[in-house]
Design an enzyme around this catalytic site. Sequence first.
Site, PDB file in Angstrom:
ATOM      1  N   TYR A 151       1.024  -1.500  -0.179  1.00  0.00           N
ATOM      2  CA  TYR A 151       0.270   0.234   0.226  1.00  0.00           C
ATOM      3  C   TYR A 151       0.765   0.846   0.114  1.00  0.00           C
ATOM      4  O   TYR A 151       1.061   2.112  -0.985  1.00  0.00           O
ATOM      5  CB  TYR A 151      -1.063   0.066   1.349  1.00  0.00           C
ATOM      6  N   LYS A 155       1.639   4.161  -2.545  1.00  0.00           N
ATOM      7  CA  LYS A 155       0.787   5.539  -2.285  1.00  0.00           C
ATOM      8  C   LYS A 155       1.687   6.051  -2.907  1.00  0.00           C
ATOM      9  O   LYS A 155       2.131   7.719  -3.035  1.00  0.00           O
ATOM     10  CB  LYS A 155       0.448   5.987  -1.418  1.00  0.00           C
TER      11      LYS A 155
HETATM   12  P1  NAP Z   1     -13.134   3.856   1.556  1.00  0.00           P
HETATM   13  O1  NAP Z   1     -14.411   4.756   2.564  1.00  0.00           O
HETATM   14  O2  NAP Z   1     -13.001   2.534   1.720  1.00  0.00           O
HETATM   15  O3  NAP Z   1     -13.622   4.567   0.022  1.00  0.00           O
HETATM   16  C1  NAP Z   1     -12.770   4.184  -0.661  1.00  0.00           C
HETATM   17  C2  NAP Z   1     -13.793   4.319  -2.652  1.00  0.00           C
HETATM   18  O4  NAP Z   1     -12.925   3.910  -2.717  1.00  0.00           O
HETATM   19  C3  NAP Z   1     -15.102   2.859  -1.733  1.00  0.00           C
HETATM   20  O5  NAP Z   1     -16.162   2.868  -1.859  1.00  0.00           O
HETATM   21  C4  NAP Z   1     -14.584   1.386  -2.268  1.00  0.00           C
HETATM   22  O6  NAP Z   1     -15.523   0.606  -3.312  1.00  0.00           O
HETATM   23  C5  NAP Z   1     -13.667   2.147  -4.080  1.00  0.00           C
HETATM   24  N1  NAP Z   1     -12.883   1.623  -4.944  1.00  0.00           N
HETATM   25  C6  NAP Z   1     -11.828   0.603  -4.296  1.00  0.00           C
HETATM   26  N2  NAP Z   1     -11.277   0.599  -5.609  1.00  0.00           N
HETATM   27  C7  NAP Z   1     -11.968   0.283  -6.760  1.00  0.00           C
HETATM   28  C8  NAP Z   1     -11.378   0.603  -7.980  1.00  0.00           C
HETATM   29  N3  NAP Z   1     -10.317  -0.021  -8.548  1.00  0.00           N
HETATM   30  N4  NAP Z   1     -12.084   1.189  -8.732  1.00  0.00           N
HETATM   31  C9  NAP Z   1     -12.743   2.289  -8.126  1.00  0.00           C
HETATM   32  N5  NAP Z   1     -13.482   2.322  -6.658  1.00  0.00           N
HETATM   33  C10 NAP Z   1     -12.599   1.469  -6.324  1.00  0.00           C
HETATM   34  O7  NAP Z   1     -12.358   5.050   1.949  1.00  0.00           O
HETATM   35  P2  NAP Z   1     -11.348   6.565   2.400  1.00  0.00           P
HETATM   36  O8  NAP Z   1     -10.876   6.912   3.854  1.00  0.00           O
HETATM   37  O9  NAP Z   1     -12.550   6.955   2.272  1.00  0.00           O
HETATM   38  O10 NAP Z   1     -10.506   6.205   1.186  1.00  0.00           O
HETATM   39  C11 NAP Z   1     -10.069   7.048   0.073  1.00  0.00           C
HETATM   40  C12 NAP Z   1      -8.073   7.198  -0.578  1.00  0.00           C
HETATM   41  O11 NAP Z   1      -8.184   8.098   1.054  1.00  0.00           O
HETATM   42  C13 NAP Z   1      -8.103   5.933  -0.723  1.00  0.00           C
HETATM   43  O12 NAP Z   1      -7.319   6.112  -1.681  1.00  0.00           O
HETATM   44  C14 NAP Z   1      -7.055   5.859   0.518  1.00  0.00           C
HETATM   45  O13 NAP Z   1      -6.247   4.864   0.006  1.00  0.00           O
HETATM   46  C15 NAP Z   1      -7.054   7.552   1.113  1.00  0.00           C
HETATM   47  N6  NAP Z   1      -6.028   7.511   2.345  1.00  0.00           N
HETATM   48  C16 NAP Z   1      -7.562   7.308   3.563  1.00  0.00           C
HETATM   49  C17 NAP Z   1      -6.886   7.409   4.699  1.00  0.00           C
HETATM   50  C18 NAP Z   1      -7.684   7.381   5.650  1.00  0.00           C
HETATM   51  O14 NAP Z   1      -7.208   7.623   7.331  1.00  0.00           O
HETATM   52  N7  NAP Z   1      -9.454   7.197   5.251  1.00  0.00           N
HETATM   53  C19 NAP Z   1      -5.691   7.863   4.937  1.00  0.00           C
HETATM   54  C20 NAP Z   1      -4.562   7.444   3.996  1.00  0.00           C
HETATM   55  C21 NAP Z   1      -5.487   7.871   2.548  1.00  0.00           C
HETATM   56  P3  NAP Z   1     -15.426  -0.358  -2.399  1.00  0.00           P
HETATM   57  O15 NAP Z   1     -15.608  -0.012  -0.958  1.00  0.00           O
HETATM   58  O16 NAP Z   1     -16.698  -1.306  -2.728  1.00  0.00           O
HETATM   59  O17 NAP Z   1     -14.210  -0.959  -2.252  1.00  0.00           O
END
Ligand code: NAP
Length: 247
Positions: A151, A155
């Site tokens: 991961y 990133k």
């Molecule tokens: P989230 O609630 O899991 O939202 C991510 C969304 O992306 C989900 O709807 C997921 O669908 C969708 N997705 C996954 N694989 C995909 C694909 N192949 N094609 C299209 N859509 C896809 O997570 P979030 O926390 O909002 O994360 C958003 C971004 O922030 C991500 O890139 C994550 O790595 C990054 N991030 C988050 C955090 C944090 O603290 N939350 C920290 C650092 C970075 P499914 O649910 O069906 O898989």
Amino acid sequence: MSRVAVVTGAGSGMGVAISQHFAARGDRVALLDVNGDAVEEVTQRLRDGGAEAISCQVDVSDRRAVFAAIETVRTELGAVEIIVTSAGIEAFVPFLEISPESWEHMMAVNLTGTFNCLQAVVPDMLAGGWGRIVTISSSSAQSGTKNMSHYVASKGGVIALTKALAVEYAPRGITVNTIPPGFIETPMVHRPIEAGLLPSMEELIARAPVGRAGTPDDIAAACAFLCSEEAGYITGQLIGVNGGWYL
Ligand code: NAP
């Protein structure tokens, strides 16, 4: 001015809030996500609030599907001027247990997925002489994090891609920045807490310098600014939205 904005990962977490912020300021928004039902539900809520919004079910690692979805966006909303790439997956696995297949899958969604989406929309921005790109990376690629090396590497690639494109497109009116979030309360954080892979929410909050979890709106507000007219002199930057977890 009403712009055409694409948000990936718009069916959950910060992608929902980012889409809401764009819609609230009058942009026409295309919401993309692999989860078709979830993203359509979010889109319908935006339409109920008066926004012009469409949803597309798309796996960002499927290049052909991404280009088809962006063609639909062009037809229904117009040329793409803004994109935020929030779609992503995570996994917690010790380095020596990461299979080549799960390494490839992580790269395919987080890094190649970003590449696919940006290649699909940049021609519109070049033609219009204006564009705003925000990639969502991760503070884990700044600090390092154990048991997430695939991961973190994906990133790190997103951060490097962002900087490369910022330099390449700065003379063409397109800014390219990345937000590396840290500890934002979304399903992506709740899932590993429930699985015992992360400390409890209370413990995490106790460790957070600002004394609370980040919210999807914290990310969306930063995105909205980076995608505004006023942010035209900001490019190639990592804008940390992490409550002080990484300085
Ligand atoms: P989230 O609630 O899991 O939202 C991510 C969304 O992306 C989900 O709807 C997921 O669908 C969708 N997705 C996954 N694989 C995909 C694909 N192949 N094609 C299209 N859509 C896809 O997570 P979030 O926390 O909002 O994360 C958003 C971004 O922030 C991500 O890139 C994550 O790595 C990054 N991030 C988050 C955090 C944090 O603290 N939350 C920290 C650092 C970075 P499914 O649910 O069906 O898989």
